[in-house]
Scaffold this active site. Structure first.
Site, PDB file in Angstrom:
ATOM      1  N   ASN A 202       0.843  -1.186   0.000  1.00 37.19           N
ATOM      2  CA  ASN A 202       0.000   0.000   0.000  1.00 37.19           C
ATOM      3  C   ASN A 202       0.889   1.250   0.000  1.00 37.19           C
ATOM      4  O   ASN A 202       2.108   1.172   0.148  1.00 37.19           O
ATOM      5  CB  ASN A 202      -0.993   0.002   1.169  1.00 37.19           C
ATOM      6  CG  ASN A 202      -0.320   0.036   2.524  1.00 37.19           C
ATOM      7  OD1 ASN A 202       0.682   0.729   2.739  1.00 37.19           O
ATOM      8  ND2 ASN A 202      -0.859  -0.723   3.472  1.00 37.19           N
ATOM      9  N   GLU A 205       3.239   1.819   3.010  1.00 36.98           N
ATOM     10  CA  GLU A 205       4.375   0.888   3.029  1.00 36.98           C
ATOM     11  C   GLU A 205       5.437   1.295   2.019  1.00 36.98           C
ATOM     12  O   GLU A 205       6.639   1.146   2.279  1.00 36.98           O
ATOM     13  CB  GLU A 205       3.880  -0.532   2.766  1.00 36.98           C
ATOM     14  CG  GLU A 205       3.046  -1.100   3.899  1.00 36.98           C
ATOM     15  CD  GLU A 205       2.213  -2.305   3.504  1.00 36.98           C
ATOM     16  OE1 GLU A 205       1.708  -2.988   4.420  1.00 36.98           O
ATOM     17  OE2 GLU A 205       2.040  -2.560   2.287  1.00 36.98           O
ATOM     18  N   ASP A 271      -6.697  -8.086   1.461  1.00 33.94           N
ATOM     19  CA  ASP A 271      -6.740  -9.529   1.223  1.00 33.94           C
ATOM     20  C   ASP A 271      -7.553  -9.846  -0.024  1.00 33.94           C
ATOM     21  O   ASP A 271      -7.194 -10.726  -0.825  1.00 33.94           O
ATOM     22  CB  ASP A 271      -7.370 -10.244   2.425  1.00 33.94           C
ATOM     23  CG  ASP A 271      -6.582 -10.053   3.710  1.00 33.94           C
ATOM     24  OD1 ASP A 271      -5.375  -9.750   3.632  1.00 33.94           O
ATOM     25  OD2 ASP A 271      -7.184 -10.212   4.790  1.00 33.94           O
TER      26      ASP A 271
END
Length: 327
Positions: A202, A205, A271
């Site tokens: 993301n 990150e 996820d």
């Protein structure tokens, strides 16, 4: 695009998910008073539910689309493990490659909500690397099954399963067999996934890994993508950007806007994204179309409270609406 044919093709795929499996516990209630013991809210509990999280939630999303799924991970030898294995069975997910380790707890995140608003989260977990012996067991099972897999997902939540050795040997094994490897990373081993097929961090990150301020616009994110791809040597970068959608980088850049649907809870959205990207890779779909479908899938699960699997009929409708407008 024949969407029904595409969705049906997912049923012939087999995808392995390796990583940190979790149990999500939700305690729902109502706050009507403050504790006289300390100035904190008192939650009158009305309901408790359990759901699968982490790598297990990725597996649930892939299985929900009809794809065969093999889940590799570690649990503790405790009551939460029993609940997790029961939930996996209800989702028609095999548990033969899930190993019990009495030296660590089953990773469980307990979320307490009042009127669908999160109040606090309580985590039971271990972040220590699994033992050399457990590494060897997982690698042996991967070597035995590698010819059956159309794609492999490495789902890293920094809970100790994806060790440097496991990451390197799985990527090398998959590369030798021409099996795509998709990575959902966390910061601790961010640059250990060199040579993977699809790398999906993301935006936060990306910034933290490169030591930069969070990119604010498409130009910023493109500059960051070039730096990141040089370090990783991956085939495709897929950067999730929250309300700004996604950016895809391989030989060129593609910016995909976020789907505009009501958001109730973003838990598990990442996820769902990696699950749909894996289905696309396993079925030979191009990365941009896979990412567009993944964006739509994430938007549908964000309409529900808590990590929830994608619903095929709901996603199919969203895809028909989207691709009908964008053909």
């Amino acid at each position: 695009m024949d969407l029904e044919k595409l969705f049906n093709s997912f049923r012939s795929c087999n995808i392995a998910i390796v990583g940190d499996i979790m149990l999500d516990k939700y305690i729902f209630g109502h706050v009507s008073r403050i504790s006289p013991e300390y100035p904190v809210p008192v939650v009158d509990v009305s309901e408790e539910t359990f759901r699968l999280g982490g790598a297990a939630n990725v597996a649930v999303n892939i299985r929900a689309m009809g794809c065969r799924t093999s889940l590799f991970g570690i649990t503790g030898a405790d009551a939460d493990s029993d609940i997790m294995l029961e939930l996996l069975g209800k989702q028609d997910l095999t548990t033969s490659s899930i190993i019990s380790d009495a030296s660590r707890p089953t990773t469980c995140k307990t979320r307490i909500l009042s009127q669908n608003h999160h109040i606090v989260r309580v985590d039971h977990e271990s972040r220590h690397h699994i033992s050399d012996a457990l590494e060897a067991v997982i690698l042996d099972r991967m070597r035995t099954s590698i010819d059956d897999f159309d794609a492999i997902v490495l789902e890293d939540y920094n809970k100790g399963v994806l060790t440097p050795r496991l990451i390197r040997e799985i990527i090398d094994l998959a590369t030798a067999k021409d099996v795509p490897v998709l990575v959902d990373p966390k910061l601790e081993r961010f640059f250990d996934y060199q040579g993977c097929s699809i790398f999906k961090p993301n935006i936060s990150e990306v910034a933290a890994s490169l030591g930069i301020m969070p990119p604010q616009d498409d130009t910023d994110i493109e500059t960051a993508c070039v730096q990141l791809k040089e370090k990783l040597g991956c085939e495709h970068l897929v950067i999730t950007r929250g309300e700004k959608g996604m950016t895809i980088f391989n030989d060129s850049f593609t910016h995909i806007p976020a789907a505009t649907l009501d958001v109730a809870d973003v838990s598990g959205a990442g996820d769902t994204v990696i699950a749909m990207l894996a289905l696309g890779a396993a079925s030979g779909l191009d990365i941009v179309t896979s990412a567009e479908i993944a964006t739509l899938a994430a938007s549908t699960v964000c309409q529900e409270v808590g990590a929830a699997p994608v619903k095929t009929d709901k996603l199919l409708k969203a895809c028909r609406d989207y691709f009908g407008r964008n053909l």
